[in-house]
Motif scaffolding. Structure first.
Motif, PDB file in Angstrom:
ATOM      1  N   PRO A   1       0.819  -1.227   0.000  1.00 39.25           N
ATOM      2  CA  PRO A   1       0.000   0.000   0.000  1.00 39.25           C
ATOM      3  C   PRO A   1       0.845   1.266   0.000  1.00 39.25           C
ATOM      4  CG  PRO A   1       0.102  -0.928   2.205  1.00 39.25           C
ATOM      5  CD  PRO A   1       0.861  -1.880   1.321  1.00 39.25           C
ATOM      6  N   TRP A   2       2.124   1.133   0.394  1.00 41.85           N
ATOM      7  CA  TRP A   2       3.022   2.293   0.491  1.00 41.85           C
ATOM      8  C   TRP A   2       4.458   1.813   0.572  1.00 41.85           C
ATOM      9  CZ3 TRP A   2       5.509   1.320   4.975  1.00 41.85           C
ATOM     10  CH2 TRP A   2       4.809   0.665   6.005  1.00 41.85           C
ATOM     11  N   VAL A   3       5.376   2.738   0.321  1.00 42.40           N
ATOM     12  CA  VAL A   3       6.805   2.505   0.533  1.00 42.40           C
ATOM     13  C   VAL A   3       7.362   3.735   1.244  1.00 42.40           C
ATOM     14  CG1 VAL A   3       7.038   1.042  -1.514  1.00 42.40           C
ATOM     15  CG2 VAL A   3       7.495   3.488  -1.703  1.00 42.40           C
ATOM     16  N   THR A   4       8.511   3.592   1.873  1.00 41.29           N
ATOM     17  CA  THR A   4       9.101   4.722   2.583  1.00 41.29           C
ATOM     18  C   THR A   4      10.564   4.894   2.206  1.00 41.29           C
ATOM     19  OG1 THR A   4       9.953   3.526   4.518  1.00 41.29           O
ATOM     20  CG2 THR A   4       7.641   4.204   4.567  1.00 41.29           C
ATOM     21  N   LEU A   5      11.036   6.143   2.308  1.00 40.34           N
ATOM     22  CA  LEU A   5      12.450   6.463   2.159  1.00 40.34           C
ATOM     23  C   LEU A   5      12.823   7.482   3.226  1.00 40.34           C
ATOM     24  CD1 LEU A   5      14.647   7.033  -0.920  1.00 40.34           C
ATOM     25  CD2 LEU A   5      14.508   8.860   0.779  1.00 40.34           C
ATOM     26  N   SER A   6      13.868   7.179   3.998  1.00 33.37           N
ATOM     27  CA  SER A   6      14.317   8.052   5.082  1.00 33.37           C
ATOM     28  C   SER A   6      15.768   8.424   4.881  1.00 33.37           C
ATOM     29  CB  SER A   6      14.163   7.347   6.441  1.00 33.37           C
ATOM     30  OG  SER A   6      12.839   6.901   6.650  1.00 33.37           O
ATOM     31  N   ALA A   7      16.128   9.649   5.258  1.00 30.10           N
ATOM     32  CA  ALA A   7      17.516  10.101   5.170  1.00 30.10           C
ATOM     33  C   ALA A   7      17.894  10.811   6.460  1.00 30.10           C
ATOM     34  CB  ALA A   7      17.713  11.033   3.982  1.00 30.10           C
ATOM     35  N   GLN A   8      19.028  10.411   7.022  1.00 29.96           N
ATOM     36  CA  GLN A   8      19.555  11.000   8.252  1.00 29.96           C
ATOM     37  C   GLN A   8      20.769  11.843   7.911  1.00 29.96           C
ATOM     38  OE1 GLN A   8      18.741  10.702  11.836  1.00 29.96           O
ATOM     39  NE2 GLN A   8      20.181  12.402  11.712  1.00 29.96           N
ATOM     40  N   GLY A   9      20.753  13.119   8.291  1.00 30.52           N
ATOM     41  CA  GLY A   9      21.886  13.993   8.036  1.00 30.52           C
ATOM     42  C   GLY A   9      23.005  13.787   9.039  1.00 30.52           C
ATOM     43  N   PHE A  10      24.164  14.355   8.755  1.00 35.38           N
ATOM     44  CA  PHE A  10      25.317  14.229   9.635  1.00 35.38           C
ATOM     45  C   PHE A  10      25.073  15.004  10.935  1.00 35.38           C
ATOM     46  CE2 PHE A  10      27.164  12.898   5.699  1.00 35.38           C
ATOM     47  CZ  PHE A  10      28.204  12.054   6.045  1.00 35.38           C
ATOM     48  N   ALA A  11      25.281  14.341  12.061  1.00 36.59           N
ATOM     49  CA  ALA A  11      25.015  14.956  13.360  1.00 36.59           C
ATOM     50  C   ALA A  11      25.929  16.144  13.628  1.00 36.59           C
ATOM     51  CB  ALA A  11      25.171  13.915  14.474  1.00 36.59           C
TER      52      ALA A  11
END
Length: 337
Positions: free
Chosen positions: A282-292
């Motif tokens: 029903p859906w897909v996801t994409l996540s991105a974490q930046g440099f701390a």
């Protein structure tokens, strides 16, 4: 769907992950994009004055999107530097270093009552247009003579029609090394997933989970936490939010490295095309974490560490091409645009 990608440095990810329910094997197109997620480079003890030379600006800044970020530095304790694709060179300096450079900047907005950090912004495009100006001479004098600064950098360059080896040859005197992002793909069986409805961002009792619950769940899945809430599990008591459904299998992929927004956008566009043909998901996801420890997060907004240095975003793409965009930062950041 063509989302806006105005947030430059939060888009440079240290980790990008996507999840596809009801999928056991990634498509050929996604595998191809993952294979082309790099390269990026590392250089040790690179003098800052290398970034303000006419040759560097002409070769890299004006002919593509050039990114650089200090590594092995801590934003709340050390001096840090970032080069943005806009041509802005951002320096986050402690009080002593700032005064020694002789450059003009502003106090960090997260310094507290006693100012201990300063932010200096240098427009490389402006410098290149006025190579004989007093401003250029002052920056050059500062970087070369007054306070020569050297850092370990991560570098990347997105370009079209230029030589791929240009960056390695340009910095060959500094022992530049090429890297490829690390890609990890796994298939999860019988994964309990939250039920989502694209029109119910906040969720509906007994009908759909909300966006905040989804973000918590994704964090648990991407970190490999067990979600069964068994009484003997002393590591995690977390369980999938309700309502939920069990999918037979789900593909999870995590890419780690110095990942450019242009590469992330290609992955996002391909995930949108996933629903060009009927799918069970029903859906897909994409996540991105930046440099701390980046000195900036969204666009040129100042980034602070506080407790965790968080700045991230998450897309949820639904089968009807609706989407959610979640953006999150820590306490020492302005809200995203």
């Amino acid at each position: 769907m063509s989302p806006s990608w105005g947030a430059h440095f939060a888009d440079v990810g240290v980790e990008v992950s996507f999840l596809i329910p009801e999928c056991g094997v990634l498509s050929r197109e996604l595998n191809s994009l993952l294979a082309e997620a790099g390269p990026y480079y590392s250089v040790k003890n690179l003098p800052l004055h290398e970034f303000i030379t006419h040759e560097f600006i002409t070769t890299f800044v004006k002919r593509g999107s050039c990114y650089a970020l200090t590594y092995n530095t801590r934003i709340d304790e050390d001096n840090t530097v970032a080069l943005l694709p806009t041509g802005k060179l951002i320096l986050s300096l402690d009080k002593d270093t700032y005064e020694e450079t002789g450059l003009q900047g502003r106090p960090s907005q997260y310094s507290g009552r006693k100012v201990m950090k300063f932010i200096v912004s240098i427009d490389l495009m402006d410098l290149s247009c006025n190579p004989g100006s007093k401003k250029y001479e002052r920056v050059s004098w500062s970087f070369r003579e007054k306070k020569p600064l050297k850092f370990d950098f991560l570098l990347a360059w997105h370009h079209t029609g230029a030589e791929e080896a240009a960056m390695t040859s340009y910095f060959c005197d500094y022992g530049i090394r090429e890297h490829q992002p690390r890609v990890a793909v796994s298939t999860l069986s019988d994964l309990q997933c939250p039920v989502l409805q694209s029109r119910e961002l906040g969720g509906q009792p007994a009908a759909a989970c909300g966006a905040p619950e989804l973000l918590d769940w994704l964090g648990a899945v991407f970190s490999g936490a067990e979600l069964n809430n068994e009484p003997h599990n002393f590591i995690s008591a977390y369980c999938c939010p309700q309502p939920s459904t069990v999918v037979a299998r789900a593909c999870v992929c995590t890419v780690t490295g110095f990942i450019l927004p242009e590469k992330v956008l290609l992955l996002l566009e391909q995930l949108c095309r996933y629903f060009d043909e009927p799918k069970l998901a029903p859906w897909v996801t994409l996540s991105a974490q930046g440099f701390a420890d980046s000195p900036v997060s969204w666009t040129e907004r100042e980034h602070g560490f506080r407790r965790g240095g968080e700045h991230l975003y998450n897309f949820v793409i639904f089968s009807d091409q609706d989407y959610w965009l979640q953006m999150a930062v820590g306490a020492n950041d302005d809200c995203p645009p």
